[in-house]
Design an enzyme around this catalytic site. Structure first.
Site, mmCIF file in Angstrom:
data_model
loop_
_atom_site.group_PDB
_atom_site.id
_atom_site.type_symbol
_atom_site.label_atom_id
_atom_site.label_comp_id
_atom_site.label_asym_id
_atom_site.label_seq_id
_atom_site.Cartn_x
_atom_site.Cartn_y
_atom_site.Cartn_z
ATOM 1 N N SER A 140 -22.840 65.271 67.262
ATOM 2 C CA SER A 140 -21.621 65.685 67.954
ATOM 3 C C SER A 140 -20.881 64.462 68.463
ATOM 4 C CB SER A 140 -21.947 66.620 69.129
ATOM 5 O OG SER A 140 -22.676 65.935 70.130
ATOM 6 N N GLY A 141 -19.616 64.680 68.808
ATOM 7 C CA GLY A 141 -18.805 63.623 69.390
ATOM 8 C C GLY A 141 -18.171 64.136 70.664
ATOM 9 N N HIS A 154 -22.162 49.899 68.660
ATOM 10 C CA HIS A 154 -23.404 50.620 68.399
ATOM 11 C C HIS A 154 -23.730 51.380 69.676
ATOM 12 C CE1 HIS A 154 -27.992 50.600 67.412
ATOM 13 N NE2 HIS A 154 -27.421 51.778 67.211
ATOM 14 N N ASP A 155 -23.879 52.690 69.595
ATOM 15 C CA ASP A 155 -24.006 53.499 70.803
ATOM 16 C C ASP A 155 -25.142 53.036 71.708
ATOM 17 O OD1 ASP A 155 -26.010 54.478 69.098
ATOM 18 O OD2 ASP A 155 -25.132 56.477 68.931
ATOM 19 N N THR A 178 -30.834 61.929 69.357
ATOM 20 C CA THR A 178 -31.353 62.162 68.017
ATOM 21 C C THR A 178 -32.464 61.165 67.697
ATOM 22 O OG1 THR A 178 -29.223 63.023 67.287
ATOM 23 C CG2 THR A 178 -30.737 62.292 65.581
#
Length: 480
Positions: free
Chosen positions: A14-15, A240-241, A263
């Site tokens: 999701s975003g 990068h998250d 995730t």
């Protein structure tokens, strides 16, 4: 000075678009849009291929930022982060194909081809990156074998691709570029020798920029679509998250390990310089770039993908799964449950996760889970084992003392997982903030815009004073 910026945080499922109002002693968040990020499976030469629906993702980004602009007409900046390794290939500014999903299986022959040219040990000494079969380096070799790489004149990672569509500027932000396997681990520049040895084209790799770079304003047609002034800027963040999430760890000392859990579970410590020891390579630890030149020394654990893919399987079978109730039932189980290797590669592809877990347990003389609560408990026990093992190894290989574990991201809401992690490590676990990635994104933008100042430690101090974590004490003390 107080101002507002927008974090676009794109995850593998999701975003979201989150507004951050921020100043020296103020940090407030408000989500304005959330949307699904569903991959697309298509037939390619008689085989199924998994891609990202990048145009639908971009449409949702535009819609979310338009809402942010409507709510905050004086919005200063947009910053985009996403998962790592995946990318778009372009020719003369046009996308050649939908970006492949990292769970697509096309890289199996590419891994062999890459290591025929550069063996695994030498590659690690060069890039410091853990082996994952979906690393960009192997995906690019797969594109070369398919002939697509030869057509491309531009390689853009997912956040950089969206920034390109917003601004017209093409670049690669370093924290995410460090996950490609094609940066020199020391200089953090493109490794021209490695690129050439792998048969890739240097012309495709854009200039590198650091997190916190004010790239430029949105294109006129984009501003019109957003209902925004032409002065709206795009600022690079830890794209990068995980790099953004690590910025927002509310640490007040440096003796911490972190678990950024969604995730994936990214488990490690922060360093000032890379470590390329053989013990680190054997343990599959990576030296990824962090904001302000820090090193994220970490190991990828499969994460809550194990649970979400199990839930998806049960729902496809017609069962109704209430996740909250499932976790409550899992917490009440007192008998023995299976604990499996969460890093086993069989768990990487999509599909029937419970069947694969059951097969692993049967093969290893573990009690086979029968019900969804038993599967959920087995997954969380196994993840806690994997988190603790990774923290233990990171401390041993680096020599860094770890006195507390910060668990951030969506997994910080899972009380059972947090408690089990405290029990396995023998250390207190401080859980939260949930939206660490968006907060780190916002902090880096705000500093670039002059709304706040200071080092990474001072940014973390602001997080610590704003978001109080939930503390979990170990019930069984086990020294690392």
């Amino acid at each position: 000075m107080v101002g507002t910026v927008a974090a676009v945080d794109l995850g593998a499922t999701s975003g979201r678009v989150i507004l951050g109002r921020i100043g020296d002693n103020e940090l407030g968040l408000r989500q304005v849009r959330r949307f699904a990020n569903d991959p697309v499976r298509v037939n390619e030469s008689g085989l199924p291929a998994l891609h990202w629906d990048i145009l639908e993702l971009y449409r949702n980004v535009i819609a979310g930022v338009a809402t942010a602009v409507s709510d905050e007409p004086d919005l200063l900046s947009i910053g985009i982060d996403s998962w790592a390794v995946d990318y778009g290939l372009l020719r003369q500014g046009r996308l050649l194909q939908l970006p492949y999903h990292y769970r697509d299986g096309r890289t199996v022959p590419a891994v062999r081809a890459a290591h025929a040219a550069v063996d695994a040990e030498r590659m690690y000494r060069t890039n410091g990156l853990q082996f994952l079969p979906f690393n960009s380096v192997y995906q690019l070799v797969a594109d070369r074998l398919a002939g697509t790489h030869d057509l491309a004149d531009q390689f853009l990672l997912i956040p950089d691709l969206i920034d390109y569509w917003l601004t017209g500027y093409a670049y690669a932000e370093r924290t995410n570029a460090s996950t490609t396997g094609l940066l020199d681990v020391y200089t953090r520049e493109w490794n021209d020798e490695l690129i050439a040895e792998l048969g890739l084209h240097r012309r495709a790799f854009p200039d590198l920029v650091d997190a916190g770079t004010r790239i430029g304003t949105v294109l006129p047609e984009v501003a019109l679509e957003l209902g925004a002034p032409r002065s709206l800027e795009v600022t690079t963040v830890g794209s990068h998250d995980t790099a953004s999430a690590v910025v927002a760890i509310p640490a007040t000392t440096d003796d911490f390990a972190y678990v950024s859990c969604g995730t994936w579970g990214l488990v490690g410590v922060e360093l000032d310089a890379p470590i390329l020891s053989e013990s680190g390579r054997a343990a599959n630890f990576t030296n990824e770039g962090g904001v302000d030149g820090r090193v994220r020394y970490l190991h990828n654990v499969m994460g809550l993908w194990l649970l979400s893919e199990s839930v998806r399987t049960w729902e496809h079978e017609g069962r109704t799964i209430d996740l909250t109730a499932l976790l409550e039932q899992a917490a009440t189980i007192t008998g023995p449950v299976a604990r499996f290797d969460a890093d086993d590669p069989r768990f990487l592809p999509p599909g029937d996760m419970p069947a694969r877990i059951a097969a692993y347990c049967a093969e290893h003389d573990q009690p086979v889970p029968r019900t969804p609560p038993e599967f959920a408990r087995s997954i969380l026990e196994s993840l806690a084992d994997a988190f603790a093992n990774s923290i233990r190894l990171a401390s041993r290989v680096t020599g860094k003392t770890v006195s507390v574990v910060h668990l951030v991201g969506g997994g910080s809401q899972n009380r059972l997982l947090c408690q089990l992690t405290a029990d396995r490590t023998g250390l207190p676990v401080l859980a939260g903030p949930v939206e660490a990635t968006a907060i780190g994104n916002i902090l880096v933008q705000a500093r670039a815009q002059g709304l706040i100042r200071g080092t990474l430690e001072s940014l973390r101090g602001l997080v610590a004073s704003t978001f109080e974590p939930t503390r979990y004490e170990p019930r069984l003390v086990r020294a690392l």
